[in-house]
Design a protein around this motif. Structure first.
Motif, PDB file in Angstrom:
ATOM      1  N   ALA A 293      37.256  32.363  33.017  1.00  0.00           N
ATOM      2  CA  ALA A 293      38.346  32.391  34.082  1.00  0.00           C
ATOM      3  C   ALA A 293      39.400  31.592  32.957  1.00  0.00           C
ATOM      4  N   ALA A 294      39.349  30.493  32.460  1.00  0.00           N
ATOM      5  CA  ALA A 294      39.648  30.284  31.430  1.00  0.00           C
ATOM      6  C   ALA A 294      40.681  31.264  30.433  1.00  0.00           C
TER       7      ALA A 294
ATOM      8  N   LEU B 232      40.757  33.770  31.156  1.00  0.00           N
ATOM      9  CA  LEU B 232      41.397  35.387  31.662  1.00  0.00           C
ATOM     10  C   LEU B 232      43.343  34.699  32.352  1.00  0.00           C
ATOM     11  N   ALA B 233      43.064  33.247  32.803  1.00  0.00           N
ATOM     12  CA  ALA B 233      44.298  32.677  33.182  1.00  0.00           C
ATOM     13  C   ALA B 233      45.746  32.298  32.069  1.00  0.00           C
TER      14      ALA B 233
ATOM     15  N   ASN C  63      46.677  37.472  29.330  1.00  0.00           N
ATOM     16  CA  ASN C  63      45.276  38.570  29.785  1.00  0.00           C
ATOM     17  C   ASN C  63      45.700  38.498  31.561  1.00  0.00           C
ATOM     18  N   ALA C  64      46.273  37.263  32.166  1.00  0.00           N
ATOM     19  CA  ALA C  64      46.638  37.457  33.729  1.00  0.00           C
ATOM     20  C   ALA C  64      46.459  39.119  34.807  1.00  0.00           C
TER      21      ALA C  64
ATOM     22  N   GLY D  62      43.242  39.685  34.902  1.00  0.00           N
ATOM     23  CA  GLY D  62      42.722  38.819  35.524  1.00  0.00           C
ATOM     24  C   GLY D  62      42.632  39.334  37.226  1.00  0.00           C
ATOM     25  N   ALA D  63      43.913  39.239  37.664  1.00  0.00           N
ATOM     26  CA  ALA D  63      44.299  39.397  39.080  1.00  0.00           C
ATOM     27  C   ALA D  63      43.847  41.131  39.184  1.00  0.00           C
TER      28      ALA D  63
ATOM     29  N   SER E 186      39.348  33.911  44.268  1.00  0.00           N
ATOM     30  CA  SER E 186      39.580  33.088  43.324  1.00  0.00           C
ATOM     31  C   SER E 186      39.510  31.605  43.406  1.00  0.00           C
ATOM     32  N   SER E 187      39.630  30.987  45.484  1.00  0.00           N
ATOM     33  CA  SER E 187      39.828  29.542  45.186  1.00  0.00           C
ATOM     34  C   SER E 187      37.521  29.159  44.945  1.00  0.00           C
TER      35      SER E 187
ATOM     36  N   ALA F 120      36.610  28.884  41.421  1.00  0.00           N
ATOM     37  CA  ALA F 120      36.700  27.776  41.160  1.00  0.00           C
ATOM     38  C   ALA F 120      36.033  26.389  41.579  1.00  0.00           C
TER      39      ALA F 120
END
Length: 219
Positions: free
Chosen positions: A110-111, A113-114, A118-119, A122-123, A158-159, A162
């Protein structure tokens, strides 16, 4: 009809377990990929051919496997007769269950892709995860609802992910409660949207009206 066979399926399947072990400590880096390839008995050429974008392709492959785990859970007998909100919860929880054995690697993915470069990937992967759940539920929508459902579920996914990454509660109780609350928010929104639609107002039509206002004919 059967899906076409990917000639690199064997390479991907062999590399993934070794990569997830290494990624928990090294993150998703070229060094990790090289180490995982060696552990899996794969050549650098094989890995480069299967994953042209390196670790980014590996994360995408892993996410796709998680999508299939969600879909399988929703097509199982256990999902039959469940309400929509229960099916959504099942799909999200099945994804988490698939990732759970490698939670630290999932956190690092996740980090990874952030990162700005890479975003976009990720989306896309979050959207694909939401789409996989809706399709497995037999969602028939093809209009504006097709996009709104997936956009909303993308936010829920996503939330919730996290929250899961930070959850050390017994049985991940906090994540389950968080997911339940997010789904309730979505259901409240859907009920409100239904009332608006029943009043004669078409929310999808707003987008068309705005487009015409922004780009009137003849310009």
């Amino acid at each position: 009809m059967t899906e076409p066979h990917d000639p690199f399926d064997d390479v991907c399947a062999r590399l993934l377990p070794s990569a997830l072990k290494a990624a928990a400590f090294d993150g998703f880096t070229p060094m990790m990929m090289a180490r995982a390839a060696e552990d899996a008995g794969l050549s650098a050429a094989e890995v480069a051919a299967a994953f042209p974008k390196g670790a980014l392709d590996l994360v995408a492959y892993w996410s796709g496997a998680a999508d299939r785990a969600s879909a399988a859970a929703l097509k199982s007998e256990a999902a039959q007769g469940l309400k929509i909100r229960e099916k959504v919860a099942l799909g999200v929880e099945a994804r988490i269950s698939y990732l759970r054995p490698h939670k630290e690697s999932a956190r690092r993915a996740a980090a990874f892709l952030a990162l700005p470069l890479n975003a976009p990937t990720g989306a896309r992967l979050v959207w694909n995860a939401a789409d996989a759940i809706w399709r497995a539920m037999g969602d028939p929508s093809t209009d504006f609802n097709f996009y709104s459902k997936r956009a909303i579920l993308s936010g829920v996914l996503s939330s919730t992910m996290a929250r899961w990454f930070a959850d050390d509660s017994e049985g991940e109780k906090e994540t389950k409660e968080f997911l339940s609350a997010r789904i309730e928010n979505v259901m409240q929104f859907e009920r409100a949207k239904s009332k608006v639609r029943d009043s004669g107002f078409d929310p999808a039509g707003v987008w068309g009206w705005l487009a015409k206002a922004r780009y009137p004919e003849g310009r």
